[in-house]
Design a protein around this motif. Structure first.
Motif, mmCIF file in Angstrom:
data_model
loop_
_atom_site.group_PDB
_atom_site.id
_atom_site.type_symbol
_atom_site.label_atom_id
_atom_site.label_comp_id
_atom_site.label_asym_id
_atom_site.label_seq_id
_atom_site.Cartn_x
_atom_site.Cartn_y
_atom_site.Cartn_z
ATOM 1 N N UNK A 1 1.213 -1.432 -0.070
ATOM 2 C CA UNK A 1 0.151 0.046 -0.182
ATOM 3 C C UNK A 1 0.638 1.417 0.269
ATOM 4 N N UNK A 2 1.594 0.931 1.008
ATOM 5 C CA UNK A 2 3.048 2.519 0.715
ATOM 6 C C UNK A 2 2.815 3.050 -0.958
ATOM 7 N N UNK A 3 3.734 1.670 -1.454
ATOM 8 C CA UNK A 3 3.640 1.858 -2.884
ATOM 9 C C UNK A 3 2.725 2.106 -3.511
ATOM 10 N N UNK A 4 1.601 1.626 -3.282
ATOM 11 C CA UNK A 4 0.152 2.043 -4.257
ATOM 12 C C UNK A 4 0.630 3.700 -4.384
ATOM 13 N N UNK A 5 0.192 4.175 -2.568
ATOM 14 C CA UNK A 5 0.582 5.909 -2.305
ATOM 15 C C UNK A 5 1.370 6.422 -3.155
ATOM 16 N N UNK A 6 2.656 6.315 -3.270
ATOM 17 C CA UNK A 6 4.040 6.949 -3.339
ATOM 18 C C UNK A 6 3.929 7.087 -4.802
ATOM 19 N N UNK A 7 3.079 6.072 -5.970
ATOM 20 C CA UNK A 7 2.645 5.672 -7.425
ATOM 21 C C UNK A 7 1.968 6.891 -7.920
ATOM 22 N N UNK A 8 0.221 7.244 -7.128
ATOM 23 C CA UNK A 8 -0.266 8.326 -6.937
ATOM 24 C C UNK A 8 -0.296 9.042 -6.849
ATOM 25 N N UNK A 9 0.632 8.979 -5.775
ATOM 26 C CA UNK A 9 1.377 10.898 -5.881
ATOM 27 C C UNK A 9 2.188 11.366 -6.569
ATOM 28 N N UNK A 10 2.599 10.657 -7.348
ATOM 29 C CA UNK A 10 3.444 10.983 -8.295
ATOM 30 C C UNK A 10 2.547 11.592 -9.704
ATOM 31 N N UNK A 11 1.410 10.975 -9.703
ATOM 32 C CA UNK A 11 0.080 10.708 -11.380
ATOM 33 C C UNK A 11 -0.874 11.534 -10.843
ATOM 34 N N UNK A 12 -1.413 11.986 -9.416
ATOM 35 C CA UNK A 12 -3.056 12.055 -8.945
ATOM 36 C C UNK A 12 -3.204 14.020 -10.011
ATOM 37 N N UNK A 13 -2.486 14.359 -10.202
ATOM 38 C CA UNK A 13 -2.833 15.639 -10.938
ATOM 39 C C UNK A 13 -3.443 15.163 -12.306
ATOM 40 N N UNK A 14 -2.727 14.267 -12.763
ATOM 41 C CA UNK A 14 -3.248 14.338 -14.566
ATOM 42 C C UNK A 14 -3.922 13.134 -14.944
#
Length: 508
Positions: free
Chosen positions: A268-281
């Protein structure tokens, strides 16, 4: 002295430089092999030596289009047109370049006077970019009426999938494959339609063929990775995703698959990291956001989880996963009454699963609602209607060849019963075989043969699963021979036995 020694080396270097014609030949070979990145390098060098060469410019335009570079294609085509409106093939190529640049009106203008199947296809895609579905539909129909081509059939199939007409999409996909069995569009849409129909084995085959034949195709590799994930082959999926990331690929589909792979491992930590980088797009209702919300819930960031899941649950009331996650997040946030209101429609359904009823009982207890005991009782008893619905769904999926849907239904049936039904076990094994999950198929086949050691269908599945899983072929032969003795007229059993015996013979 230095001049004396350097001069022969410089002359030798000059004499070894390939000519524009030689570079063009290499570019043609690379293009034919669908290695467009290499072709572009050769063409760029060839153009330096022969800047006005029409053949080089035309192949540069086609190569740029194959790489999805609308700007590069437009530059090459402008050189070819020499200031005049492009005609014939050049007009069609210019329209395709305009579509890549997201200028649909210009694309339609380039092919406005043409009645070719390709012109109709390009106009249909232009209307799609303009969100004119009626215009797109009519242009696709005229493309088919004009004789069509593989790309027109493939694009029409995608459009029909968009409209939810899977049968029509399958027909168009088959026509595309018949017209160009090695074409990229034929293979990609074949994989897409097969995936929608639940035939993940065929979908993977199509995407693998596309990725092998078209090494620069990102769509083929992403499609392949997605199907590997659907099949539960997470490690292979992650290898494919790592290669795409290393190549610098960035798009929402890749992000979703990366998030999905991390979620499958419960990282889940990796999911959060990936999404934080892509969330705005990402769009507000992107499916990756549901996984992001689940990760935030597991990480204890409940309010943020609700912010991600809530909008999806509201616009997709039939999304059971979204409703469940939102209810769990609301419960964790101390809003038991909100969770009760969210999850009640799911729990009231006659098809509610035991695990859903258990969650509802927990929510009702926290909300102080008297229905908690009722939900507990329902969760402890087999849901007859839900079981009947699962059996009907599995049976229908098997008839339609929707192996993925069948597997899900059989998993639910086995999980909600004693797991000993021979027909269910045998059919689950068969569905997994069709998906290419040979080890899983073998596991179900073993359980089935324990219950019915003399059933020819069960013995056939056991023998075939043993063989396809790469296990002992002699053991596979033993099961299949026994099946053939019991049912000597069964052609499927006979064909399986013949193939296993042929493999044993070839092994010497």
């Amino acid at each position: 002295m230095k001049w004396i020694y350097l001069m022969p080396a410089l002359l030798a270097s000059a004499s070894c430089s390939p000519s524009p014609d030689e570079l063009l030949t290499k570019a043609k070979e690379a293009y034919a092999a669908h290695d467009y990145a290499v072709a572009r390098l050769h063409l760029a060098e060839a153009a330096e030596g022969a800047p006005g060469n029409r053949e080089i410019s035309l192949l540069r335009a086609k190569t740029a289009l194959a790489l999805g570079d609308g700007e590069g294609a437009s530059i090459a085509l402008a050189t070819l047109a020499a200031g005049k409106p492009p005609q014939g093939e050049l007009a069609e190529l210019a329209a395709e370049a305009a579509l890549l640049r997201q200028t649909p009106a210009q694309a339609r203008q380039f092919v406005a006077a043409s009645q070719s199947a390709e012109a109709f296809r390009l106009r249909a895609l232009a209307f799609l970019q303009e969100r004119n579905l009626d215009g797109a539909r009519e242009q696709f129909r005229q493309a088919v009426a004009a004789g069509g081509n593989a790309r027109a059939f493939a694009d029409y199939a995608r459009f029909q999938l968009l409209e939810g007409d899977i049968g029509a999409a399958l027909d168009m996909s088959n026509r595309a494959f018949k017209a160009a069995p090695d074409g990229l569009d034929s293979l990609l849409v074949g994989g897409q339609v097969a995936a929608v129909r639940g035939d993940l084995g065929l979908a993977l085959k199509r995407y693998e063929q596309a990725a092998k034949s078209y090494p620069t195709s990102v769509a083929a590799k992403i499609g392949q990775a997605g199907i590997l994930g659907d099949l539960g082959r997470t490690a292979e999926m992650e290898t494919q995703l790592a290669e795409l990331t290393k190549a610098g690929v960035r798009n929402p589909e890749l992000t979703y698959l990366q998030v999905r792979a991390a979620a499958a491992r419960k990282d889940w930590g990796k999911v959060r990291t990936l999404m934080q980088a892509a969330e705005a797009d990402l769009p507000r209702y992107d499916r990756a956001r549901l996984l992001y919300g689940e990760a935030l819930l597991h990480l204890g960031q409940v309010e943020q989880a609700i912010a991600q899941i809530g909008p999806i649950a509201r616009v997709q009331p039939g999304n059971r996963m979204a409703q469940r996650l939102l209810a769990e997040a609301q419960l964790a946030a101390g809003d038991a009454k909100g969770a009760f209101a969210t999850f009640r429609p799911v729990a009231k359904s006659v098809e509610a699963r035991p695990e859903e009823l258990q969650l509802m009982a927990k929510i009702a207890t926290a909300a102080g609602d008297a229905s908690a005991e009722e939900y507990r009782k329902r969760a402890s008893q087999p849901a007859v209607r839900a079981l009947a619905a699962d059996l009907a769904e599995a049976d229908s999926a098997m008839r339609q060849g929707n192996w993925a849907k069948a597997v899900v239904a059989y998993d639910r049936i086995l999980g909600n019963t004693d797991g000993r039904n021979v027909v269910v076990l045998n059919n689950a094994a068969y569905a997994h075989l069709m998906l290419g999950n040979h080890d899983k198929a073998l596991g179900f086949a073993k359980r089935a043969v324990e219950q019915a050691p003399d059933n020819p269908s069960v013995l056939d599945t056991m023998g075939w699963a043993t063989f396809k899983a790469g296990k002992n072929p002699a053991e596979a032969q033993r099961f299949l021979r026994k099946a053939a003795e019991i049912a000597p007229q069964n052609r499927t059993i006979g064909a399986h036995l013949s193939e296993v015996e042929r493999a044993l013979k070839n092994r010497g």
